[in-house]
Each structure stands twice: as C-alpha cells, then as structure tokens.
Design an enzyme around this catalytic site. Structure first.
Site, mmCIF file in Angstrom:
data_model
loop_
_atom_site.group_PDB
_atom_site.id
_atom_site.type_symbol
_atom_site.label_atom_id
_atom_site.label_comp_id
_atom_site.label_asym_id
_atom_site.label_seq_id
_atom_site.Cartn_x
_atom_site.Cartn_y
_atom_site.Cartn_z
ATOM 1 N N LYS A 106 0.859 -1.192 0.000
ATOM 2 C CA LYS A 106 0.000 0.000 0.000
ATOM 3 C C LYS A 106 0.889 1.232 0.000
ATOM 4 C CE LYS A 106 -4.515 0.680 0.357
ATOM 5 N NZ LYS A 106 -5.512 -0.295 -0.075
ATOM 6 N N THR A 190 -14.957 -2.760 -7.381
ATOM 7 C CA THR A 190 -14.989 -2.898 -5.917
ATOM 8 C C THR A 190 -16.429 -2.860 -5.411
ATOM 9 O OG1 THR A 190 -12.879 -1.723 -5.915
ATOM 10 C CG2 THR A 190 -13.891 -2.121 -3.772
ATOM 11 N N ASN A 221 -16.318 6.045 -5.087
ATOM 12 C CA ASN A 221 -16.423 5.043 -6.129
ATOM 13 C C ASN A 221 -17.018 3.717 -5.632
ATOM 14 O OD1 ASN A 221 -15.799 4.163 -8.816
ATOM 15 N ND2 ASN A 221 -14.202 2.930 -7.872
ATOM 16 N N SER A 361 -7.997 -5.643 -10.832
ATOM 17 C CA SER A 361 -6.634 -5.177 -11.141
ATOM 18 C C SER A 361 -5.790 -6.336 -11.660
ATOM 19 C CB SER A 361 -5.961 -4.619 -9.885
ATOM 20 O OG SER A 361 -6.354 -3.296 -9.663
HETATM 21 N N1 GLU Z 1 -7.174 0.074 -3.519
HETATM 22 C C1 GLU Z 1 -7.919 -1.105 -3.741
HETATM 23 C C2 GLU Z 1 -7.980 -1.959 -2.489
HETATM 24 O O1 GLU Z 1 -7.841 -1.503 -1.384
HETATM 25 C C3 GLU Z 1 -7.422 -1.864 -4.960
HETATM 26 C C4 GLU Z 1 -5.984 -2.250 -4.927
HETATM 27 C C5 GLU Z 1 -5.478 -2.738 -6.252
HETATM 28 O O2 GLU Z 1 -6.221 -2.772 -7.206
HETATM 29 O O3 GLU Z 1 -4.303 -3.097 -6.296
HETATM 30 O O4 GLU Z 1 -8.246 -3.119 -2.550
#
Ligand code: GLU
Length: 427
Positions: A106, A190, A221, A361
């Site tokens: 992250k 998501t 989103n 992703s």
């Molecule tokens: N930010 C999103 C999450 O917390 C997606 C992360 C990603 O696609 O790598 O799952």
C-alpha cells in the site's frame, strides 16, 4: 478518524487471534505481523504560486511470498505510516482470500487533493514515482488507485515510470484509463464485488434482496457502484452519508422511498461531497454524518474510511440489522467487532467484501500481459465467479468450524500466505 486510533495495531490484533488458532510458529508470526519492507520519502512540488511544498510519501510492502506486491496509493491529509502498514497487511490477506497470485502492499501521500490544482497533482504523482521507481515495477510491486486517487493519477505515474525506464510497462500500475491499458469494469469492480458477496450472504440467510433495505456510509467510487448493483438486484438504499468538504464534516442524506443515484450524482463534487441545499430541494432529509449507523435497515455498508464502527458507535446499530458488508478497509475496531459477533450479525469482512477492486486489477494485468482486452461482460462475470467462490469458501468454513466470518476469512488467507512463506524457505 480519531487521532489516537492506530489501524496497524488493529490489523496485528486480528492477525494474532488467528495466528494462535492456526498454531503458527514464532518465526512465521514475526514475519507476517509486520511489513517486509517500507519506504519513506519526501516529494518536493513546485506549486502554482511559485512556492515549493514538500509532501511526505510512503510505500509499504507487507508480504510478497505469493507474488508481486499489490495495493493502492491513497492521497489523504490524515495519512499515517501506521495506516499504510495496516492497509498493506490487509492487501496481503485480500489477495490470498480470493486466491490471486499477488502479495500485499500500500502507498500513501499526506496531502489534500481538494487544495491542489491538476498540475500540482500531476507533479506529485510524478514525484512519487521518481522516489520509488527502483523499488516498484510489474514484477515487484504494482500500485493502483485508492482513496482520492483515480485513473488520471495512475496514468501520470505510469508515464513517469515509462519515461524513467525507457520502455512501455503497462503492467507497472493498474486502474489505468480504458484504452490506455485499463480494464473495462475496473471502476465498478470494488462496489459490484461488495454486492456479489451481499447477494450470496442473503441467499444463505434465505432472504430476498427485494425485501431488504440498506444504509451506506460514503459516496465515493465503492459506495456508488455498490448502491447501483444493490438497487438492480432489488434492494432499497434509504440512506447515504458523505463528507462535506466546505463544512469539513459529514452529513447523512435520507429518502425513505429510496435514494436515487441519478439525482445525487449530478449534485456531487469530484471527491464525493453531496451539495446539502440541492439535496434538500430534491426532498432529501439532511441528518448528521453519524446517523447512517443508527438507521432501521437490514444491511449496513460502511464504504468510507477506517475506524467508523467503534465502541462508541456500535451500540447505535439497530436491532433490525442482519448483515454488515465492509466496503471500506478497516471500518470496524476490535471492540466493536466483538459486539457485532456477540449480536450474531452476519459480517462480510473488509478484505473479502472489497476484494473486487484488486481482483479486477489482476485481470487488468493479465490483459496487459496478453495485450488483448476483454469485453466488460467477460470481466464482470469472471469477477463474480472469483468473489462468489471466495465468499462460499469463507462462509462454509465459518459454519463448519463455528467461526466468526472475519476469523474464517483470516484462517483461509493466513494459511495460504504462511504456506507460501514456508515453501520458499523464509522461515
Ligand atoms: N485500492 C484497492 C484496495 O484496497 C485496490 C488495490 C489494487 O487494485 O491493487 O483493494
């Protein structure tokens, strides 16, 4: 978010509980309860007014035993390294629970994009990548969008990475614009993923979606696409809450006969703040931000930030609530979680409920590698399949071993990561 709240401690406490259940040995516990690597850096930006502002950035890789690190980059004024550590850890479990070959990572920058021009945001994105380019990449660690970052930010980051590397690397980042290496369905993924799991949970509980109502926290989103799909399968969202940028506090918007996205989206700014007076004119009741949690509904969907269902707020959850689907990462504190478990509310834990984004992703990377892009229906049906099988595996284990859903999800995820870590001979 309360100032003294430490999400990393929450993530570690959740881990410790299940590590004991799984009888993990000392070395394994030690390597899984902290990030493997982290980077802290400064990003100087030449601002529009001629001054130079220096921003703090982080990238944390929690574990890459199952594949390259994966996880978003958040832009947030209250970002902290401990939040990023917790989120990187949750990414490891998220990728493992849906069984995609990726690790957890992250990133974050302490900044408020509300106060930055497009040019300043572009420089920030490029500066972030310049600091990190040697330590991230398609085979090392792959960033993505998250809180207050979007496809445009990803494209600036990709462009900087490709400029530094002197070649095209569409697999460096995901959440790119469609047509420039992005996947159809990524924006919806998501929120839709949350509802795929809600649909399955309701099926197990023998409840028809048409007979349910929900309150949603957040209007970004994740929340919007969750609302869209939930309404499409017949549910009614009576309440949505979101941050009001002008007043620097949240509000809740209520319409008993059901909120209407077609009404609300046009009166919402780019960061998800709904205009109070326009909403009032459209017949919405405006309540304090915290009111979403005390609604007399069947389902609660926290889809904003961490630390929202706490010891102070959990008691306000109505007796009618049967299901909580955590669209956000880490919305529930350890103390509140105990209460939810005791009350027997069916919980779909964050790293399962919101795994649709990272799953898509992964599909985006697969498509980039082939340089062949699927139709939206194909992406979404593959997503549905992944989310549904992950949900069924977790709920089956929960039933068989009489575990709380969060613990069951952790058992599956930690076990997969521990096996990979052990097979590699790290411990
Ligand atoms: N930010 C999103 C999450 O917390 C997606 C992360 C990603 O696609 O790598 O799952």
């Amino acid at each position: 978010m309360a100032k003294d709240y430490n999400p990393h401690k929450t993530a570690q406490a959740q881990f410790d509980k299940v590590a004991d259940l799984l009888n993990l040995e000392h070395g394994m516990k030690a390597i899984l309860r902290d990030p493997l690597r982290e980077y802290h850096f400064l990003i100087p930006v030449h601002m529009d007014n001629g001054s130079v502002e220096v921003f703090k950035g982080f990238r944390v890789l929690h574990n890459d035993a199952r594949g390259p690190g994966k996880g978003g980059i958040r832009f947030h004024p209250q970002e902290t390294i401990d939040t990023v550590r917790a989120l990187s850890m949750w990414m490891t479990w998220k990728c493992a629970v849906v069984d995609i070959p990726l690790g957890g990572a992250k990133g974050g920058v302490i900044c408020d994009p509300h106060n930055l021009s497009q040019r300043e945001q572009e420089l920030l994105c490029r500066g972030y990548v310049r600091q990190l380019s040697k330590n991230v990449g398609p085979l090392e660690d792959v960033p993505a969008p998250d809180v207050m970052t979007n496809a445009q930010h990803m494209l600036w980051m990709l462009d900087e990475y490709e400029t530094i590397s002197g070649a095209k690397y569409p697999g460096f980042i995901t959440g790119k614009p469609v047509g420039l290496g992005g996947s159809l369905g990524r924006t919806e993924a998501t929120g839709y993923g949350v509802i795929f799991t809600v649909r399955e949970a309701l099926k197990e509980m023998g409840i028809r979606p048409e007979d349910t109502t929900a309150a949603v926290q957040g209007f970004g989103n994740v929340a919007r696409y969750a609302i869209e799909l939930y309404q499409r399968i017949g549910g009614k969202v009576t309440t949505v809450s979101c941050w009001n940028q002008k007043e620097q506090k949240p509000y809740t918007f209520k319409k008993e006969k059901g909120i209407d996205l077609k009404e609300l989206i046009p009166i919402t700014d780019n960061f998800g703040s709904i205009d109070n007076s326009k909403a009032k004119a459209l017949g919405y009741e405006i309540l304090p931000g915290s009111a979403w949690i005390e609604q007399n509904v069947d389902i609660l969907i926290p889809a904003a930030l961490e630390n929202e269902i706490t010891a102070d707020t959990v008691g306000k959850i109505s007796r009618k609530v049967k299901l909580i689907a955590e669209g956000a990462n880490g919305p529930t504190t350890i103390e509140a979680d105990k209460v939810i478990q005791e009350r027997g509310i069916f919980l779909i834990p964050d790293f399962l409920a919101n795994a649709g984004g990272v799953t898509c992703s992964y599909f985006e990377q697969v498509q980039c590698n082939m340089n062949y892009y699927w139709e939206k229906e194909e992406v979404l049906s593959k997503l549905d399949l992944k989310m549904t099988s992950a949900f069924i595996a977790v709920s089956r284990l929960a039933r068989e071993k009489k575990l709380y859903m969060r613990d069951a999800a952790y058992v599956i995820a930690i076990d997969r990561v521990a096996r990979a870590t052990k097979s590699r001979g790290w411990v």
